[in-house]
Design a protein around this motif. Sequence first.
Motif, PDB file in Angstrom:
ATOM      1  N   ALA A  14      -6.654  -2.067 -15.193  1.00  0.00           N
ATOM      2  CA  ALA A  14      -7.233  -0.742 -15.122  1.00  0.00           C
ATOM      3  C   ALA A  14      -6.324   0.483 -15.320  1.00  0.00           C
ATOM      4  CB  ALA A  14      -7.855  -0.665 -13.572  1.00  0.00           C
ATOM      5  N   LEU A  15      -6.544   1.480 -16.003  1.00  0.00           N
ATOM      6  CA  LEU A  15      -5.791   2.642 -16.100  1.00  0.00           C
ATOM      7  C   LEU A  15      -5.655   3.188 -15.209  1.00  0.00           C
ATOM      8  CD1 LEU A  15      -3.702   4.028 -18.444  1.00  0.00           C
ATOM      9  CD2 LEU A  15      -5.847   5.240 -19.400  1.00  0.00           C
ATOM     10  N   LEU A  16      -4.398   3.320 -14.180  1.00  0.00           N
ATOM     11  CA  LEU A  16      -4.429   4.401 -12.937  1.00  0.00           C
ATOM     12  C   LEU A  16      -3.377   4.982 -13.140  1.00  0.00           C
ATOM     13  CD1 LEU A  16      -4.467   0.731 -10.620  1.00  0.00           C
ATOM     14  CD2 LEU A  16      -6.442   2.305 -11.284  1.00  0.00           C
ATOM     15  N   ASN A  17      -3.497   6.089 -12.303  1.00  0.00           N
ATOM     16  CA  ASN A  17      -2.273   7.182 -12.229  1.00  0.00           C
ATOM     17  C   ASN A  17      -1.277   6.634 -11.201  1.00  0.00           C
ATOM     18  OD1 ASN A  17      -3.249   8.283  -9.695  1.00  0.00           O
ATOM     19  ND2 ASN A  17      -4.542   9.665 -10.559  1.00  0.00           N
ATOM     20  N   GLY A  18      -0.362   7.279 -10.943  1.00  0.00           N
ATOM     21  CA  GLY A  18       0.676   6.810  -9.818  1.00  0.00           C
ATOM     22  C   GLY A  18       0.252   6.751  -8.548  1.00  0.00           C
ATOM     23  N   ASP A  19      -0.713   7.541  -8.059  1.00  0.00           N
ATOM     24  CA  ASP A  19      -1.247   7.584  -6.860  1.00  0.00           C
ATOM     25  C   ASP A  19      -2.377   6.618  -6.735  1.00  0.00           C
ATOM     26  OD1 ASP A  19       0.123   9.694  -5.877  1.00  0.00           O
ATOM     27  OD2 ASP A  19      -1.246  11.020  -6.718  1.00  0.00           O
ATOM     28  N   GLU A  20      -3.031   6.118  -7.573  1.00  0.00           N
ATOM     29  CA  GLU A  20      -4.062   5.289  -7.811  1.00  0.00           C
ATOM     30  C   GLU A  20      -3.220   3.986  -7.553  1.00  0.00           C
ATOM     31  OE1 GLU A  20      -7.875   7.140  -9.913  1.00  0.00           O
ATOM     32  OE2 GLU A  20      -6.153   6.164 -11.010  1.00  0.00           O
ATOM     33  N   ALA A  21      -2.206   3.817  -8.453  1.00  0.00           N
ATOM     34  CA  ALA A  21      -1.364   2.426  -8.257  1.00  0.00           C
ATOM     35  C   ALA A  21      -0.828   2.230  -6.847  1.00  0.00           C
ATOM     36  CB  ALA A  21      -0.393   2.589  -9.370  1.00  0.00           C
ATOM     37  N   VAL A  22       0.039   3.066  -6.327  1.00  0.00           N
ATOM     38  CA  VAL A  22       0.189   3.013  -4.893  1.00  0.00           C
ATOM     39  C   VAL A  22      -1.013   2.577  -3.981  1.00  0.00           C
ATOM     40  CG1 VAL A  22       1.256   4.188  -2.868  1.00  0.00           C
ATOM     41  CG2 VAL A  22       2.131   4.481  -5.068  1.00  0.00           C
ATOM     42  N   ALA A  23      -2.242   3.091  -4.187  1.00  0.00           N
ATOM     43  CA  ALA A  23      -3.227   2.699  -3.260  1.00  0.00           C
ATOM     44  C   ALA A  23      -3.718   1.264  -3.525  1.00  0.00           C
ATOM     45  CB  ALA A  23      -4.461   3.649  -3.674  1.00  0.00           C
ATOM     46  N   ARG A  24      -3.594   0.922  -4.938  1.00  0.00           N
ATOM     47  CA  ARG A  24      -3.923  -0.630  -5.328  1.00  0.00           C
ATOM     48  C   ARG A  24      -2.958  -1.505  -4.816  1.00  0.00           C
ATOM     49  NH1 ARG A  24      -7.960  -3.990  -6.961  1.00  0.00           N
ATOM     50  NH2 ARG A  24      -6.846  -5.928  -7.594  1.00  0.00           N
ATOM     51  N   GLY A  25      -1.638  -1.065  -4.689  1.00  0.00           N
ATOM     52  CA  GLY A  25      -0.696  -1.935  -4.201  1.00  0.00           C
ATOM     53  C   GLY A  25      -0.662  -2.045  -2.766  1.00  0.00           C
ATOM     54  N   ALA A  26      -1.253  -1.014  -2.038  1.00  0.00           N
ATOM     55  CA  ALA A  26      -1.452  -1.144  -0.579  1.00  0.00           C
ATOM     56  C   ALA A  26      -2.532  -2.358  -0.354  1.00  0.00           C
ATOM     57  CB  ALA A  26      -1.779   0.134   0.042  1.00  0.00           C
ATOM     58  N   LEU A  27      -3.688  -2.115  -1.032  1.00  0.00           N
ATOM     59  CA  LEU A  27      -4.893  -3.035  -1.097  1.00  0.00           C
ATOM     60  C   LEU A  27      -4.278  -4.534  -1.195  1.00  0.00           C
ATOM     61  CD1 LEU A  27      -7.800  -3.521  -0.734  1.00  0.00           C
ATOM     62  CD2 LEU A  27      -8.061  -3.297  -3.274  1.00  0.00           C
ATOM     63  N   GLU A  28      -3.539  -4.761  -2.572  1.00  0.00           N
ATOM     64  CA  GLU A  28      -3.115  -6.179  -2.730  1.00  0.00           C
ATOM     65  C   GLU A  28      -2.089  -6.482  -1.736  1.00  0.00           C
ATOM     66  OE1 GLU A  28      -1.935  -6.440  -6.527  1.00  0.00           O
ATOM     67  OE2 GLU A  28      -3.658  -5.727  -7.479  1.00  0.00           O
ATOM     68  N   ALA A  29      -1.338  -5.547  -0.793  1.00  0.00           N
ATOM     69  CA  ALA A  29      -0.363  -6.194   0.042  1.00  0.00           C
ATOM     70  C   ALA A  29      -1.019  -6.319   1.309  1.00  0.00           C
ATOM     71  CB  ALA A  29       0.703  -5.108   0.309  1.00  0.00           C
ATOM     72  N   SER A  30      -2.181  -6.181   1.458  1.00  0.00           N
ATOM     73  CA  SER A  30      -3.240  -6.404   2.649  1.00  0.00           C
ATOM     74  C   SER A  30      -2.761  -5.493   3.839  1.00  0.00           C
ATOM     75  CB  SER A  30      -2.995  -7.867   3.119  1.00  0.00           C
ATOM     76  OG  SER A  30      -3.344  -9.056   2.288  1.00  0.00           O
ATOM     77  N   VAL A  31      -2.514  -4.195   3.367  1.00  0.00           N
ATOM     78  CA  VAL A  31      -2.379  -3.208   4.546  1.00  0.00           C
ATOM     79  C   VAL A  31      -3.666  -3.128   5.132  1.00  0.00           C
ATOM     80  CG1 VAL A  31      -2.037  -0.491   4.576  1.00  0.00           C
ATOM     81  CG2 VAL A  31      -0.468  -1.699   3.156  1.00  0.00           C
ATOM     82  N   LYS A  32      -3.375  -2.701   6.555  1.00  0.00           N
ATOM     83  CA  LYS A  32      -4.628  -2.456   7.325  1.00  0.00           C
ATOM     84  C   LYS A  32      -4.658  -1.197   7.997  1.00  0.00           C
ATOM     85  CE  LYS A  32      -6.607  -6.103   6.213  1.00  0.00           C
ATOM     86  NZ  LYS A  32      -7.753  -6.014   5.180  1.00  0.00           N
ATOM     87  N   VAL A  33      -3.683  -0.227   7.958  1.00  0.00           N
ATOM     88  CA  VAL A  33      -3.421   0.832   8.491  1.00  0.00           C
ATOM     89  C   VAL A  33      -2.895   1.921   7.561  1.00  0.00           C
ATOM     90  CG1 VAL A  33      -2.436   2.442  10.541  1.00  0.00           C
ATOM     91  CG2 VAL A  33      -3.485   0.161  10.801  1.00  0.00           C
ATOM     92  N   ALA A  34      -3.223   3.009   7.098  1.00  0.00           N
ATOM     93  CA  ALA A  34      -2.916   3.771   6.183  1.00  0.00           C
ATOM     94  C   ALA A  34      -2.784   5.241   6.900  1.00  0.00           C
ATOM     95  CB  ALA A  34      -3.660   4.051   4.795  1.00  0.00           C
ATOM     96  N   SER A  35      -1.714   6.136   6.951  1.00  0.00           N
ATOM     97  CA  SER A  35      -1.698   7.354   7.269  1.00  0.00           C
ATOM     98  C   SER A  35      -0.959   8.252   6.479  1.00  0.00           C
ATOM     99  CB  SER A  35      -0.864   7.216   8.747  1.00  0.00           C
ATOM    100  OG  SER A  35       0.192   6.795   8.497  1.00  0.00           O
ATOM    101  N   SER A  36      -1.247   9.541   6.401  1.00  0.00           N
ATOM    102  CA  SER A  36      -0.698  10.416   5.575  1.00  0.00           C
ATOM    103  C   SER A  36      -0.778  11.993   6.110  1.00  0.00           C
ATOM    104  CB  SER A  36      -1.546  10.310   4.230  1.00  0.00           C
ATOM    105  OG  SER A  36      -0.641  11.272   3.221  1.00  0.00           O
ATOM    106  N   TYR A  37       0.021  12.795   5.730  1.00  0.00           N
ATOM    107  CA  TYR A  37      -0.252  14.046   6.018  1.00  0.00           C
ATOM    108  C   TYR A  37      -0.558  14.947   4.556  1.00  0.00           C
ATOM    109  CZ  TYR A  37       0.849  19.101   7.171  1.00  0.00           C
ATOM    110  OH  TYR A  37       0.632  20.411   7.211  1.00  0.00           O
ATOM    111  N   PRO A  38      -1.435  15.804   4.526  1.00  0.00           N
ATOM    112  CA  PRO A  38      -1.950  16.231   3.313  1.00  0.00           C
ATOM    113  C   PRO A  38      -1.152  17.162   2.614  1.00  0.00           C
ATOM    114  CG  PRO A  38      -3.296  17.138   5.031  1.00  0.00           C
ATOM    115  CD  PRO A  38      -2.399  16.058   5.782  1.00  0.00           C
ATOM    116  N   GLY A  39      -0.886  17.023   1.276  1.00  0.00           N
ATOM    117  CA  GLY A  39       0.100  17.720   0.657  1.00  0.00           C
ATOM    118  C   GLY A  39       0.331  17.334  -0.823  1.00  0.00           C
ATOM    119  N   THR A  40       0.091  17.984  -1.870  1.00  0.00           N
ATOM    120  CA  THR A  40       0.167  17.359  -3.180  1.00  0.00           C
ATOM    121  C   THR A  40       1.786  17.290  -3.456  1.00  0.00           C
ATOM    122  OG1 THR A  40      -1.815  18.883  -3.639  1.00  0.00           O
ATOM    123  CG2 THR A  40      -0.307  17.957  -5.505  1.00  0.00           C
TER     124      THR A  40
END
Length: 99
Positions: A14-40
Amino acid sequence: MTSKIAQDKPATFALLNGDEAVARGALEASVKVASSYPGTPATEILETIAEFAKESGIYAEWSINEIVAAEVAAGASMAGVRSIVSMKHVGLNVAADAL
């Protein structure tokens, strides 16, 4: 509708941008908690994870600031749960004590 990030189709790409690739990596790494502070530009990472969080069993949380986001991920990690935190590089100054 299943997110294109969460689709499990071996031998395809799949063609992904950098942010989507990080999200896919988190999914493949079996991440169960994700947190962030909004800011582009880091906002899109958690937004992408949130698209498939419920169906993948991931707890996704917006935090009040960067240090709280880092503490949420650190607390989950200390409890033995794989976690990820995302923020823009300037926010690392705020989260420095927790890290």
